[in-house]
Design an enzyme around this catalytic site. Structure first.
Site, PDB file in Angstrom:
ATOM      1  N   PHE A 125       0.849  -1.189   0.000  1.00 49.55           N
ATOM      2  CA  PHE A 125       0.000   0.000   0.000  1.00 49.55           C
ATOM      3  C   PHE A 125       0.885   1.239   0.000  1.00 49.55           C
ATOM      4  O   PHE A 125       1.869   1.305   0.737  1.00 49.55           O
ATOM      5  CB  PHE A 125      -0.927   0.005   1.217  1.00 49.55           C
ATOM      6  CG  PHE A 125      -2.088  -0.939   1.094  1.00 49.55           C
ATOM      7  CD1 PHE A 125      -3.286  -0.509   0.552  1.00 49.55           C
ATOM      8  CD2 PHE A 125      -1.957  -2.255   1.493  1.00 49.55           C
ATOM      9  CE1 PHE A 125      -4.364  -1.380   0.429  1.00 49.55           C
ATOM     10  CE2 PHE A 125      -3.029  -3.144   1.373  1.00 49.55           C
ATOM     11  CZ  PHE A 125      -4.235  -2.695   0.836  1.00 49.55           C
ATOM     12  N   GLU A 126       0.503   2.219  -0.793  1.00 47.73           N
ATOM     13  CA  GLU A 126       1.316   3.407  -1.043  1.00 47.73           C
ATOM     14  C   GLU A 126       1.732   4.174   0.218  1.00 47.73           C
ATOM     15  O   GLU A 126       2.798   4.772   0.271  1.00 47.73           O
ATOM     16  CB  GLU A 126       0.530   4.259  -2.033  1.00 47.73           C
ATOM     17  CG  GLU A 126       0.617   5.706  -1.913  1.00 47.73           C
ATOM     18  CD  GLU A 126      -0.373   6.418  -2.855  1.00 47.73           C
ATOM     19  OE1 GLU A 126      -1.134   5.785  -3.603  1.00 47.73           O
ATOM     20  OE2 GLU A 126      -0.358   7.642  -2.823  1.00 47.73           O
TER      21      GLU A 126
END
Lengths: 258, 335, 335, 258
Positions: free
Chosen positions: D51-52
């Site tokens: 996840f970013e």
């Protein structure tokens, strides 16, 4: 009458007195560490020590052997990376650093890379910059504490490892180094040297008690100016010596070196 | 870019981000068991003519077992990142100039041949003064920046260090003016080691790692290296890692081998575990003064030794290690 | 440097490393007590026309109390780093277009006006479509890189993103070829905010901070900012920090103010503490649709509110916060 | 006979099947997350989600609401920084990413910045790139999952936020984007599109059951080629639907959207 002291104790006291309270100092092992610890216990309780391997504001239980050993972040407020420390210097948050070297020239440039021969076949290969070039480039004021002799204080370095004022006025700025940074004091067993504001050349700032200007010049391989009026270094006070001997370096790791 | 000045030093590794990507696209990234012996890890992942880098800070948190095994496995002709390199460099130098090896072919130099306040290594000096090892100069920070560039996946990063010195002249850095401010900076080429070894406190079988204390340049080095060997004081269950993911500092996909090596930084210091063995380091420095004596010393401590546990035994075994634990926690000072 | 192409966007902050150093040389770096109220911190450290940046990730670990206080203290005409900005941006936009403020004068845009899956903010859209706020385009990573450049103390850093797009054309980035490899990179100018606010789990009175969970861009932001306001869930003794210095992620010398604000990320999520209040966020989005309704909503929740504790009380107080704690730990799912 | 399913369920299954085991995927909330979770529970147990905001390989207890909320690193192996995730992509270690947008053009370029008007006074201001431009520049294969209509599939974007193949063959490389990266599949409620190796233009890869090529072309604002032989999308299997409905999205956050 004053308490007897040795040259190392005097050098440490000279360095400690120049560290202002509430400032930051990137220190190594030995003299710098002792000077910072003495300053913290005298006039600069809020002096902050940083170690290049990542230790920030440690409470040193004893002298570190290495700038990377576990003493260097004992009860520190942060144990981080070398880049984080160096970038704190690069941002302009670190006021002082202490450096040494096998050779120093009139502009405070330092050599810790090689002596004699050429680059491929040096007569003596030394460690190289380590973090010295970085700290001398990025911290505001550079201190050098070293013994004073002609082999060390030379007109021309065999290798310019670490920047002082380079070739003189404006040279650091011309090279791209951050404005307002540079050599500040050289503290030896004979005297304290500063730098002439105009020429950026090293000059005698104060003579240690009992030392003559002639002795200092005889121990220096380049022409050494004098800052007038030439002062005499204040000897260590009994209080400084007590703290140094009882609290800072009870095992005489550093002050026992001479 | 308009280069204002340029170092004359050689580059011993390829700074290309695209060629690194071509390697990393093939690198396995599944959560798989990577536990193996140091012998297997060094055999599989450190090849002749590789560019090698080693973690820690010279005598603190160093992967000693990997360094010894490199010598035992014989010629590697490595290029090496001499970054805060003290006892680690001293070990690798033992593979040169004594009729074996050569272990070292080239060195990017920030700090070598010295052991800080302990003095200079006589043998490392012999090796480096012989001219048989190619050299390029850097600094502790700029070598760290070169790892950071590789870790970021860019071919270079700027820094404001090395400018105006012979250190720069003998480096492979280049000076440019910032296009936004005109401020001069040294551009440092990315350094992607072929292989690196890092010693950590705890790792799980997949290679997720925890480090306590200063991390030096290891978080960037772990990401910069094409292949990575982890030695750890303790293997821990993967579930422990998942209980507190904030404590993981190296993710598994950077790692190729996980080797459990208790006291693996000996004779170096391992923060919160054991202090350095200064007596043993003094013996090394003393033995190096005479080549014959040093050859015998290496036979006793490395070449004639089965594995790292055997080495620890020869250096005083558990009772000595207990002393070093007491030193680390200053118990011998009544703390 | 030879610029291959160049964005047309405006720079809202000074990327000069030297001018930043001239500020930082004067910044106090002693270990001194910095505990104060949010009101005092915002009054002393956030000035009209400042460049402001806010930590966390939109609706996670955001300094809500500081954002509300900015609105209450009135016009600031801030430039803002719109980095992963969701509810935080929504709050600041409430200071524009409603007869107060303006709070916002310019925005570096990576992500604004949206609340991810929750939808778009009607009022933030009105403000940004009015043309009254100057804009330059970036991306989440390239804005993070701009903070990293400032944190490193260099005037720019390279990245391989934004190339070839209108996002680049409306940015202030510049494309150059790497002098070592020829690979094209976008150079991102350093972003030194005049002031930033970051919410953390624990801090001591000096500003040494601990964060659990993802750090987003906050470690670089903390170092990049000229002035830094920390809000924390809990003040902890300085001695706790020294017991485990490896857990400190922001050092005290970056910090100007430490404000203890329990539940300070509400209505956002605070990892390991409490989950986001999705009902409250839905109320915001609904209220924004009509300007009059929204004005009344702001009166009730910000302007007519004494302090953050009062706001929490109006949003359901401790019983609601207890529910959100249960949600965070999935206790309501029987975990 | 096959279990009934909705368009969202079909899109998620199409995406999941294209994710190979042992690969890495930078995912967002909603469909990408559901597709990755389904893949992990079927053919790709070793698929790694990133996840970013910094979450690596979480074990999701429920769908995250935000790519930055605490679900995105629930029982993760590491919770790190956004830069660390993006730089993992930049080094070449992330295989897949999933993106969306208000508009997509024949080369897979995406617009999530504005609709209508001009840059200073847009008719509709949208969020901007977020991390989309970064992920589309730095990951190896770009997936787009979206509804299929003429307002979305346009010949010319109002703003090119995120790079697909830009202007066609060689354009990404010419711009300096890492070689070998680019759009891979577009999955809609009508069909699966891929890209022609020569022209880099979008082409119909498979039609969903019961959908005609004419319908797809009618819903597309640009000329859409066909990959011969034109396949029909495999419908979701009962097994896929059971896992999707019972394990991946029991609360129907995503699959309930249509």
């Amino acid at each position: 009458m004053s308490t007897p002291y040795n040259a190392m104790e005097l050098m440490i006291c000279c360095a400690a007195r120049l560290l202002e309270d509430g400032r930051t100092a990137a220190v190594g092992t030995g003299v710098p560490c002792a000077a910072a610890m003495l300053a913290q216990r005298t006039h600069a309780p809020h002096l902050v020590m940083l170690f290049e391997a990542g230790g920030i504001a440690p409470q040193l239980p004893t002298m570190p052997i290495s700038v990377g050993d576990s003493r260097s972040f004992h009860r520190a407020v942060m144990a981080t990376s070398m880049a984080d420390i160096m970038e704190t210097c690069q941002r302009g948050l670190v006021d002082y650093t202490f450096l040494g070297g096998a050779q120093i020239d009139p502009y405070g440039n330092l050599n810790s890379t090689l002596i004699g021969g050429d680059y491929v076949h040096p007569k003596v290969r030394l460690p190289g910059s380590g973090g010295a070039n970085d700290l001398a480039s990025l911290c505001w004021r550079i201190f050098v504490v070293t013994n004073h002799d002609r082999r060390r204080f030379v007109e021309k370095l065999d290798f310019l490892t670490t920047p002082g004022y380079l070739t003189g006025p404006g040279a650091r700025e011309q090279a791209g180094l951050p404005p307002g940074t540079g050599p500040y004091r050289v503290i030896t067993d004979l005297a304290v040297m500063s730098y002439d504001d105009e020429t950026k050349r090293m000059q005698v700032h104060s003579l240690h008690p009992g030392v003559t200007l002639a002795q200092v010049r005889a121990a220096t391989g380049f022409e050494l100016g004098v800052r007038e009026p030439l002062a005499v270094t204040e000897p260590p006070t009994p209080g400084e010596l007590r703290i140094l001997r009882e609290e800072v370096d009870p095992h005489r790791y550093v002050i026992g070196r001479c | 870019m308009n280069i204002l000045s340029q170092g004359e030093g050689a580059l011993f590794s390829d700074p290309s981000a695209d060629r690194a990507r071509q390697f990393f696209v093939e690198k396995p990234r599944a959560l798989t068991d990577k536990v193996m012996t140091v012998t297997e890890a060094v055999h599989r992942f450190i090849h002749d003519d590789d560019y090698f880098a080693s973690g820690g800070f010279g005598c603190a948190r160093i992967p000693t077992a990997v360094l010894h095994e490199i010598l035992r496995q014989g010629p590697k002709r490595l290029s090496f990142a001499g970054h805060t390199a003290t006892h680690d460099f001293q070990i690798l130098c033992a593979g040169n100039g004594l009729g074996r090896g050569p272990t070292l072919a080239a060195v990017d130099i920030a700090y070598i041949v010295g052991l800080e306040a302990r003095g200079l290594s006589a043998h490392a000096r012999r090796v480096m003064e012989s001219g048989e090892v190619a050299c390029t100069e850097w600094t502790n920070y700029t070598l760290a920046v070169r790892f950071k560039a590789a870790a970021m996946g860019v071919p270079f990063l700027p820094a404001r260090s090395m400018l105006g010195t012979d250190t720069f002249r003998h480096s492979a850095a280049r000076v440019v003016a910032c296009p936004f401010t005109g401020e001069k900076v040294a551009l440092l080429p990315a350094l992607y080691p072929d292989v690196a070894a890092i010693h950590v406190h705890e790792a799980d079988r997949y290679g997720n790692c925890r480090i306590r204390g200063t991390t030096v340049a290891d978080l960037d080095l772990a990401r910069a290296a094409r292949r990575l060997i982890i030695t750890c004081e303790r293997l821990i269950p993967g579930d422990d890692i998942r209980q507190d993911p904030s404590r993981t500092v190296i993710p598994f996909f950077c790692v190729d081998a996980v080797c459990e090596v208790p006291f693996g930084s000996y004779p170096g210091n391992m923060p919160y575990e054991y202090f350095s063995d200064e007596d043993h380091l003094r013996q090394w420095l003393a033995a190096e003064k005479d080549v014959t004596t040093f050859g015998a010393f290496l036979e006793t401590h490395i070449y004639g030794v089965g594995d790292f546990a055997d080495y620890l035994q020869r250096c005083g075994g558990l009772s000595r290690l207990q002393e070093l634990r007491r030193h680390e926690f200053l118990l011998h000072r009544g703390m």
